[in-house]
Design an enzyme around this catalytic site. Sequence first.
Site, PDB file in Angstrom:
ATOM      1  N   CYS A  25       0.782  -1.031  -0.151  1.00  0.00           N
ATOM      2  CA  CYS A  25      -0.437   0.300   0.068  1.00  0.00           C
ATOM      3  C   CYS A  25       0.588   1.220   0.254  1.00  0.00           C
ATOM      4  CB  CYS A  25      -0.992  -0.014   0.608  1.00  0.00           C
ATOM      5  SG  CYS A  25      -2.495  -1.403   0.916  1.00  0.00           S
ATOM      6  N   HIS A  75     -13.023   9.216  -7.485  1.00  0.00           N
ATOM      7  CA  HIS A  75     -12.134   9.726  -8.750  1.00  0.00           C
ATOM      8  C   HIS A  75     -10.714  10.384  -8.249  1.00  0.00           C
ATOM      9  CE1 HIS A  75     -14.977   6.739 -10.311  1.00  0.00           C
ATOM     10  NE2 HIS A  75     -14.331   6.273 -11.273  1.00  0.00           N
ATOM     11  N   GLU A 136     -13.028  -1.016   2.303  1.00  0.00           N
ATOM     12  CA  GLU A 136     -11.877  -0.927   1.481  1.00  0.00           C
ATOM     13  C   GLU A 136     -11.780  -1.700   0.371  1.00  0.00           C
ATOM     14  OE1 GLU A 136      -8.286   1.154   2.982  1.00  0.00           O
ATOM     15  OE2 GLU A 136      -7.247  -0.914   1.851  1.00  0.00           O
TER      16      GLU A 136
END
Length: 150
Positions: A25, A75, A136
């Site tokens: 990540c 986005h 998530e």
Amino acid sequence: MSTIRITKQFDFEAGHALFGYDGKCKNVHGHSYKLSVTVIGKPITDMDNVKCGMVIDFGDLKRIVKQEIVDKFDHATVFNKNTPHIELANELKARGHDVRLVDYQPTSEMMLIDFAAIINAKLPENIKLHSLRLQETGTSHAEWFASDQE
């Protein structure tokens, strides 16, 4: 009158990277987030009120969360503005990308803390934020409960 919880779910796509993290990540990547917002209150009993019988109109809750969270994060790529990711953020912005700079590590946990403060500030006085759940991935989510904050 009974106290009732109302929940509305929202979906948004966002990218992020965790600066200094020791796993995958640390790389820029994205998620299809699912945000569940639960508020608590008593249904309106005034028969002259068009919202009679409702704790809060689902449409009103949708408007708050959409304007304050979804429209801003959907986005977008989220970076901690206090890390070297600021250079990447500036480059992406210069190329027309939607970048959201925050003052925290953009984990689900920290995003929930941010979202709770934002939503709490916009709710009517008689409505309280009960909980948030941010999914998530299909198997991972974080939760925030007002009762844990006291």
